[in-house]
Design a protein around this motif. Structure first.
Motif, PDB file in Angstrom:
ATOM      1  N   ALA A 150     -20.845 102.253  43.469  1.00 34.23           N
ATOM      2  CA  ALA A 150     -20.731 101.110  42.956  1.00 34.23           C
ATOM      3  C   ALA A 150     -20.773 100.025  44.001  1.00 34.23           C
ATOM      4  O   ALA A 150     -21.457  99.000  44.156  1.00 34.23           O
ATOM      5  CB  ALA A 150     -19.919 101.027  41.743  1.00 34.23           C
ATOM      6  N   ALA A 155     -26.174 101.238  41.626  1.00 30.23           N
ATOM      7  CA  ALA A 155     -25.881 101.321  40.228  1.00 30.23           C
ATOM      8  C   ALA A 155     -26.648 102.552  39.575  1.00 30.23           C
ATOM      9  O   ALA A 155     -25.617 103.156  38.696  1.00 30.23           O
ATOM     10  CB  ALA A 155     -26.535 100.320  39.635  1.00 30.23           C
ATOM     11  N   MET A 159     -23.585 104.738  37.618  1.00 25.26           N
ATOM     12  CA  MET A 159     -23.146 104.944  36.233  1.00 25.26           C
ATOM     13  C   MET A 159     -22.882 106.195  35.552  1.00 25.26           C
ATOM     14  O   MET A 159     -21.816 106.185  34.780  1.00 25.26           O
ATOM     15  CB  MET A 159     -24.487 104.223  35.667  1.00 25.26           C
ATOM     16  CG  MET A 159     -24.662 102.562  35.705  1.00 25.26           C
ATOM     17  SD  MET A 159     -25.846 101.665  35.020  1.00 25.26           S
ATOM     18  CE  MET A 159     -24.719 101.705  33.626  1.00 25.26           C
ATOM     19  N   GLN A 185     -17.807  99.855  36.735  1.00 24.42           N
ATOM     20  CA  GLN A 185     -18.924 100.003  35.637  1.00 24.42           C
ATOM     21  C   GLN A 185     -19.385  98.535  35.501  1.00 24.42           C
ATOM     22  O   GLN A 185     -20.590  98.477  35.526  1.00 24.42           O
ATOM     23  CB  GLN A 185     -18.587 100.669  34.343  1.00 24.42           C
ATOM     24  CG  GLN A 185     -19.640 100.789  33.650  1.00 24.42           C
ATOM     25  CD  GLN A 185     -20.614 102.429  33.852  1.00 24.42           C
ATOM     26  OE1 GLN A 185     -20.989 102.274  35.106  1.00 24.42           O
ATOM     27  NE2 GLN A 185     -20.573 103.351  33.121  1.00 24.42           N
ATOM     28  N   ASN A 188     -21.593  97.980  38.387  1.00 23.23           N
ATOM     29  CA  ASN A 188     -22.968  98.466  38.107  1.00 23.23           C
ATOM     30  C   ASN A 188     -23.907  97.813  37.023  1.00 23.23           C
ATOM     31  O   ASN A 188     -25.057  97.680  37.534  1.00 23.23           O
ATOM     32  CB  ASN A 188     -22.903  99.855  37.501  1.00 23.23           C
ATOM     33  CG  ASN A 188     -21.982 100.847  38.540  1.00 23.23           C
ATOM     34  OD1 ASN A 188     -22.286 100.640  39.526  1.00 23.23           O
ATOM     35  ND2 ASN A 188     -21.566 101.742  37.882  1.00 23.23           N
TER      36      ASN A 188
END
Length: 593
Positions: A150, A155, A159, A185, A188
């Protein structure tokens, strides 16, 4: 341990006075962000008191906290100390968790500074504990991999790891770590230009940190949230969040985070029409990043200043910044680093497959036992039916049901065996070219030399390497380079299909194993392969006339080539000679003359 307990109780008392519930462990993790310098001093003092009496797990925990705080405030001295002690602990106690901890700290430092390949370092660290069974260690490794991808703006790779980390931390009830994974997250989704989803994750992370009373973490995630607010037209709210985050980061000495916040504030000013203030703010951030040697942040800061300079009517500054961004990104994405990272990712994925195979095999064994039990029970009921005719239809129904269950178990077992077989094939197959990988080659060659019935003195080994393959990647890019590798591998596979086996054993290096072929036929085949590759038509996207290979050939003679290691060294020496004498040629080991 007593000193650590005192520190924890002191923090808990302070938090309790403020009406906040936070565990002693979370309080220490909070200090890596809120009081990093103080935590480093406390950890040093605690380690000095314990001396050599600390248990490995306790010493590792203290060094991990110290190293994490050191990365946050760019304290190279403290970080070096933590890394050296973790490496020493890992070597002295054969403690894989300490080695993995040192690796993840190095990864964070490399990503923050922009010096080196942080992803590869994180993959090596995760591999140290890949066989761990403790759910906490598994979750910790997944999160640190997620964080590395990240923070490197990868990304797509981050993830699934971040999702796995979130699931694991929910199951463990670890709210702090769950909040960290949710924040990553969000990063991302931001990188994928999905601001609404990013906002949802950031808000969820802030709520979890707020439930623990970690207000500085709420403000830190707020800076990430501010960037998304800016994307959806909420510039004033974004500015307030970033300013609150910056105040806390400067107070705690978190240089890297503070630079990011200042860049966001500059963007907020630009969006609100305050161009002069925006340009002044981003320029100061660039100067401070250079002074602090935070090279990992420079491309983003320079790119923002380039756009702002262009809008402010300063094209020379905009052009200079754009050129420097291109240079820095080119250095960061060097071919050697890319190759190392791809290789490590493949090895990590292969080991994951092996672990899944072991799990499936264990499940298969349990199902085999269940199948045998069901079959025995079915037979017993059939016998009971014969002895007790009075039971009639009821007994028949139970027997039929048990037989059906046994049949279903058999079908499930057969399906899982097929799945396990497919995973075994994947573990021995090169994912790019579809030919055998190095592990499959070693297994095949070892089995061949161990076959006492085969006339071993006629086996031929060829090592094949591309000539100047870097020209393909440099001129057409890595995707076209991969396409050329696959095309040549297909040709080689077809050319040797009746006489041998091919495997990819390195980046651009292949091995051909020809059982019982003999020296003369082996040399003729090698020359055919060399000429065939040189005659291949390259894809239109590759601006080269042709690609060539060099081949080293060795015969297993049972004397100087008496085992697999000496055989491969002989072929490798011949390949080296082919390279030295001008490439695009076949050279036989001296054992053939």
């Amino acid at each position: 341990m007593r000193g650590m307990l005192i520190i924890g109780l002191y923090l808990l008392a302070m938090l309790a006075h403020a009406g906040v519930a936070m565990s002693a462990r979370d309080a220490l993790r909070y200090r890596t962000e809120a009081d990093p310098h103080g935590l480093i001093a406390d950890m040093r003092q605690q380690l000095d008191k314990l001396g050599g009496s600390a248990a490995p797990a306790q010493e590792r925990d203290l060094l991990w906290l110290m190293g994490t705080a050191a990365v946050n405030v760019n304290d190279d001295t403290a970080l070096t100390e933590a890394l050296l002690r973790l490496d020493s602990l890992a070597a002295a106690r054969h403690y894989d968790l300490a080695a993995a901890s040192a690796g993840f700290l190095r990864s964070r430092h490399l990503i923050a500074s922009g010096n080196g390949d942080g992803i590869s370092e994180a993959l090596r660290a995760a591999a140290k504990v890949q066989d761990a069974t403790d759910p906490k260690i598994i979750a910790w490794a997944k999160y640190n991999l997620c964080d590395a991808y990240a923070m490197s703006e990868r990304a797509s790779g981050a993830m699934p790891l971040c999702e796995q980390a979130q699931d694991a931390y929910r199951a463990l009830g670890d709210t702090w770590s769950l909040a960290e994974a949710e924040n990553d997250q969000g990063v991302n989704f931001a990188g994928l230009n999905q601001p609404e989803k990013a906002i949802e994750l950031y808000q969820r992370s802030r709520q979890h940190f707020a439930s623990l009373g970690a207000e500085q973490m709420v403000a830190m995630v707020g800076d990430n949230l501010a960037q998304m607010y800016l994307k959806v037209g909420r510039a004033k709210e974004a500015l307030l969040l970033s300013q609150a985050s910056l105040a806390q980061e400067q107070a705690t000495g978190r240089i890297s985070d503070a630079l990011v916040s200042r860049a966001n504030i500059a963007l907020d000013y630009a969006t609100l029409g305050q161009s002069a203030r925006a340009l002044s703010t981003i320029s100061a951030a660039v100067d401070d990043a250079r002074a602090a040697k935070m090279d990992g942040l420079l491309p983003e800061l320079l790119e923002r200043r380039s756009r702002m300079s262009e809008q402010a009517g300063q094209p020379r500054q905009a052009l200079d910044d754009a050129r420097e961004v291109i240079r820095l990104l080119g250095e960061r994405n060097a071919t050697t680093l890319h190759s190392d990272e791809v290789s490590l990712e493949a090895r990590y994925a292969t080991r994951e497959n092996e672990l899944r195979i072991q799990t499936l095999e264990h499940q298969n064994r349990l199902q085999e036992l269940a199948l045998k039990t069901a079959q025995a029970e079915a037979a017993e009921h059939v016998e009971s039916q014969q002895r007790q005719a009075l039971v009639g239809m009821l007994t028949k129904g139970v027997s039929v049901a048990l037989i059906l269950i046994a049949g279903l178990l058999y079908l499930l077992l057969r399906a899982q065996r097929r799945y396990a077989a497919e995973l075994r094939v994947q573990a021995l197959r090169d994912p790019l070219t579809g030919v055998d990988n190095r592990r499959a080659f070693m297994q095949r060659a070892t089995a061949l030399l161990g076959d006492d019935h085969a006339p071993r003195l006629t086996h031929v080994l060829m090592l094949i390497d591309f000539d100047h393959f870097k020209r393909v990647n440099d001129s057409a890019g890595h995707p076209q380079g991969d396409r050329v590798l696959s095309m040549v591998a297909d040709y080689l596979s077809c050319a040797i299909v009746d006489v041998g086996h091919i495997a990819r054993i390195g980046g651009e290096e292949f091995a051909v194993l020809c059982p019982r072929l003999g020296a003369d036929a082996g040399l003729r085949l090698a020359e055919t392969l060399r000429a065939g590759v040189a005659a291949l038509s390259l894809p239109a996207a590759v601006p080269l006339d042709h690609i060539t290979i060099s081949i080293g050939v060795a015969l297993f003679d049972g004397d100087r080539c008496h085992d697999l290691g000496s055989w491969m060294r002989a072929a490798d020496a011949a390949l080296y000679s082919a390279k030295s004498f001008g490439r695009n040629r076949v050279v036989a080991s001296s054992l053939l003359h």
